[in-house]
Write a protein that holds these residues in place. Structure first.
Motif, PDB file in Angstrom:
ATOM      1  N   UNK A 275     -23.224   6.280  16.868  1.00 16.05           N
ATOM      2  CA  UNK A 275     -22.209   6.205  17.915  1.00 16.05           C
ATOM      3  C   UNK A 275     -22.107   7.478  18.743  1.00 16.05           C
ATOM      4  N   UNK A 276     -22.794   8.534  18.297  1.00 12.73           N
ATOM      5  CA  UNK A 276     -22.722   9.821  19.010  1.00 12.73           C
ATOM      6  C   UNK A 276     -23.441   9.731  20.347  1.00 12.73           C
ATOM      7  N   UNK A 277     -22.852  10.382  21.365  1.00 11.85           N
ATOM      8  CA  UNK A 277     -23.446  10.339  22.698  1.00 11.85           C
ATOM      9  C   UNK A 277     -23.805  11.752  23.161  1.00 11.85           C
ATOM     10  N   UNK A 278     -22.937  12.710  22.782  1.00  8.13           N
ATOM     11  CA  UNK A 278     -23.157  14.087  23.232  1.00  8.13           C
ATOM     12  C   UNK A 278     -24.225  14.771  22.388  1.00  8.13           C
ATOM     13  N   UNK A 279     -24.902  15.735  23.001  1.00  8.13           N
ATOM     14  CA  UNK A 279     -25.812  16.582  22.233  1.00  8.13           C
ATOM     15  C   UNK A 279     -27.232  16.059  22.117  1.00  8.13           C
ATOM     16  N   UNK A 301     -34.255  10.108  15.099  1.00  9.67           N
ATOM     17  CA  UNK A 301     -33.005   9.553  15.634  1.00  9.67           C
ATOM     18  C   UNK A 301     -33.358   8.374  16.519  1.00  9.67           C
ATOM     19  N   UNK A 302     -32.681   7.249  16.309  1.00  4.11           N
ATOM     20  CA  UNK A 302     -32.881   6.058  17.146  1.00  4.11           C
ATOM     21  C   UNK A 302     -31.687   5.904  18.077  1.00  4.11           C
ATOM     22  N   UNK A 303     -31.984   5.644  19.361  1.00  2.36           N
ATOM     23  CA  UNK A 303     -30.913   5.552  20.355  1.00  2.36           C
ATOM     24  C   UNK A 303     -31.028   4.241  21.132  1.00  2.36           C
ATOM     25  N   UNK A 304     -29.905   3.871  21.747  1.00  7.07           N
ATOM     26  CA  UNK A 304     -29.884   2.707  22.628  1.00  7.07           C
ATOM     27  C   UNK A 304     -29.133   3.076  23.890  1.00  7.07           C
ATOM     28  N   UNK A 305     -29.468   2.436  24.994  1.00  9.99           N
ATOM     29  CA  UNK A 305     -28.851   2.808  26.268  1.00  9.99           C
ATOM     30  C   UNK A 305     -27.582   1.996  26.522  1.00  9.99           C
ATOM     31  N   UNK A 306     -26.477   2.706  26.797  1.00 14.93           N
ATOM     32  CA  UNK A 306     -25.221   2.046  27.149  1.00 14.93           C
ATOM     33  C   UNK A 306     -24.353   1.736  25.936  1.00 14.93           C
ATOM     34  N   UNK A 307     -23.035   1.675  26.189  1.00 15.62           N
ATOM     35  CA  UNK A 307     -22.081   1.486  25.085  1.00 15.62           C
ATOM     36  C   UNK A 307     -22.058   0.045  24.577  1.00 15.62           C
ATOM     37  N   UNK A 308     -22.786  -0.878  25.260  1.00  9.97           N
ATOM     38  CA  UNK A 308     -22.818  -2.271  24.796  1.00  9.97           C
ATOM     39  C   UNK A 308     -24.148  -2.623  24.139  1.00  9.97           C
ATOM     40  N   UNK A 309     -24.947  -1.616  23.844  1.00 10.26           N
ATOM     41  CA  UNK A 309     -26.251  -1.859  23.224  1.00 10.26           C
ATOM     42  C   UNK A 309     -26.053  -2.588  21.885  1.00 10.26           C
ATOM     43  N   UNK A 310     -26.825  -3.660  21.625  1.00 12.26           N
ATOM     44  CA  UNK A 310     -26.608  -4.446  20.398  1.00 12.26           C
ATOM     45  C   UNK A 310     -26.804  -3.640  19.110  1.00 12.26           C
TER      46      UNK A 310
END
Length: 395
Positions: A275-279, A301-310
């Motif tokens: 859920x982290x976005x910063x850093x 680290x695995x990331x997804x784009x946008x706060x609605x990413x599944x």
């Protein structure tokens, strides 16, 4: 006269708690907990605990109550700090504030208070205590604070009946502005003091820097997973048992680097949390990237784009059998039982409609709406109405 020891932290809330107890006719003693003096792990040259203990002393003098400082730094290091580093190393995200209440304030500190002949221990938490009778026995209840913006019952979700019995929360019926008003009327030095941020009782400590002093940085990659990845097309078979379906819904997705593209580098997966976005320091994406998973074994680290990413959402979580905690032991579920509750998975989150399912394999919390950033190591707390009745560590 009943004797109460107040944990004076040098903040406005505990100052007003002490004043109110005095008004109610208790004999009040102020104790300041010194929980940290390892100068090798500091953030700045500020020495917040000195300033705080000084403010606590001034409040005690103003109220005319006895005051002393107790050094709990050894127990704090062992029960909170070492535990935190262990959890972060395993890729989990602990909640030091919940632990500090269970292990320090209402355990080590409470024992010191009771040895001083205290009948109760009081803190400046925004929550309330009540009691009811079950089968002729007194049962203590932990209720939300009246101030919805400040309700801190979540931080006390691991307390036991024995701890609650001896606890008092004098400001639970008040709002923060009312507390400040009382402090100003009483001309307490803490009236305008800002709320402390940072670790419970360590003061102005920012977590990433604190962790970096103990956990060694190591370079790894940041992988971005597309929202349309086939890993999210899991249709659930009809013939699964309730328990298997819940286990599937609660299980975090296991990502591999082949599923996405490398978009950056990081200094250590154990510094990041779901859920982290910063850093992340990855630019050039249409929307912000969020951490959807960390793998400390491969340091990825695995990331997804946008706060609605599944990848951020799940409908259920599991608490392992040894981590299920009932404040209301009389309401504990037996295997095979369910209970409708309202639950939250982090402080200040709105309470969510949920159902508890107890099995031998653990307790499952299934939510009506999928929840963002369910994080291993954090606490889930469940309520019925105003009352927090139990909690557990998310596994």
């Amino acid at each position: 006269m009943k004797r109460v020891v107040v944990g004076l932290s040098g903040g406005v809330d505990s100052s007003v708690a002490a004043y109110l107890l005095q008004q109610q006719g208790y004999e009040v003693i102020g104790l300041f907990m010194k929980n940290w003096h390892d100068d090798s792990v500091t953030i700045s040259n500020e020495c917040p605990w000195l300033e705080d203990s000084n403010d606590a002393l001034l409040v005690a003098e103003k109220l005319g109550i006895p005051f002393q400082t107790v050094d709990l730094s050894e127990q704090y290091k062992e029960k909170i700090v070492d535990y935190m580093f262990n959890e972060y190393e395993k890729g989990r995200t602990p909640n030091p504030d919940v632990l500090c209440n269970r292990e320090i304030k209402f355990d080590v500190f409470m024992k010191i208070a009771l040895s001083l002949g205290a009948d109760y221990v009081a803190t400046g938490h925004y929550c309330r205590k009540s009691e009811t009778e079950v089968n002729g026995k007194t049962v203590y209840q932990l209720l939300s604070g009246v101030d919805n913006n400040k309700d801190q019952s979540y931080f006390l979700c691991q307390l036991s009946q024995e701890q609650l019995e001896k606890a008092l929360f004098p400001i639970g019926e008040l709002t923060k502005p009312q507390v400040r008003e009382i402090a100003a009327e009483m001309e307490l030095v803490t009236a305008e003091k800002k709320d402390s941020q940072g670790l419970c009782f360590i003061g102005k400590v920012r977590l990433p820097e604190f962790l970096q002093q103990k956990l060694q940085p190591k370079d790894g990659i940041i992988v971005q997973i597309d929202k349309d990845n086939s890993v999210y097309n899991n249709s659930v078979s009809e013939d699964l048992s309730t328990e298997d379906a819940l286990a599937l819904a609660a299980k975090p997705i296991k990502y591999t680097t082949e599923m996405g593209k490398v978009v950056g580098k990081h200094q250590g997966a154990h510094y990041f949390t779901v859920g982290q976005r910063k850093g992340l320091n990855v630019g050039g994406t249409a929307e912000a990237l969020f951490v959807i998973a960390t793998d400390v074994d491969t340091n990825t680290i695995y990331t997804g784009m946008g706060s609605h990413h599944p990848g951020l959402f799940r409908k259920a979580l599991r608490v392992s059998p040894s981590e299920v905690h009932w404040i209301r032991t009389d309401m504990a579920l037996a295997n095979g039982e369910t209970m409708k509750v309202k639950a939250r998975i982090r402080y200040r989150q709105e309470l969510q409609e949920a159902t508890l399912h107890q099995f031998e394999s653990g307790l499952y919390v299934s939510f009506e709406k999928p929840q963002s950033a369910i994080t291993e190591g954090q606490f889930v707390a469940w309520h019925i109405g105003d009352e927090l009745i139990g909690s557990g560590v998310i596994s």
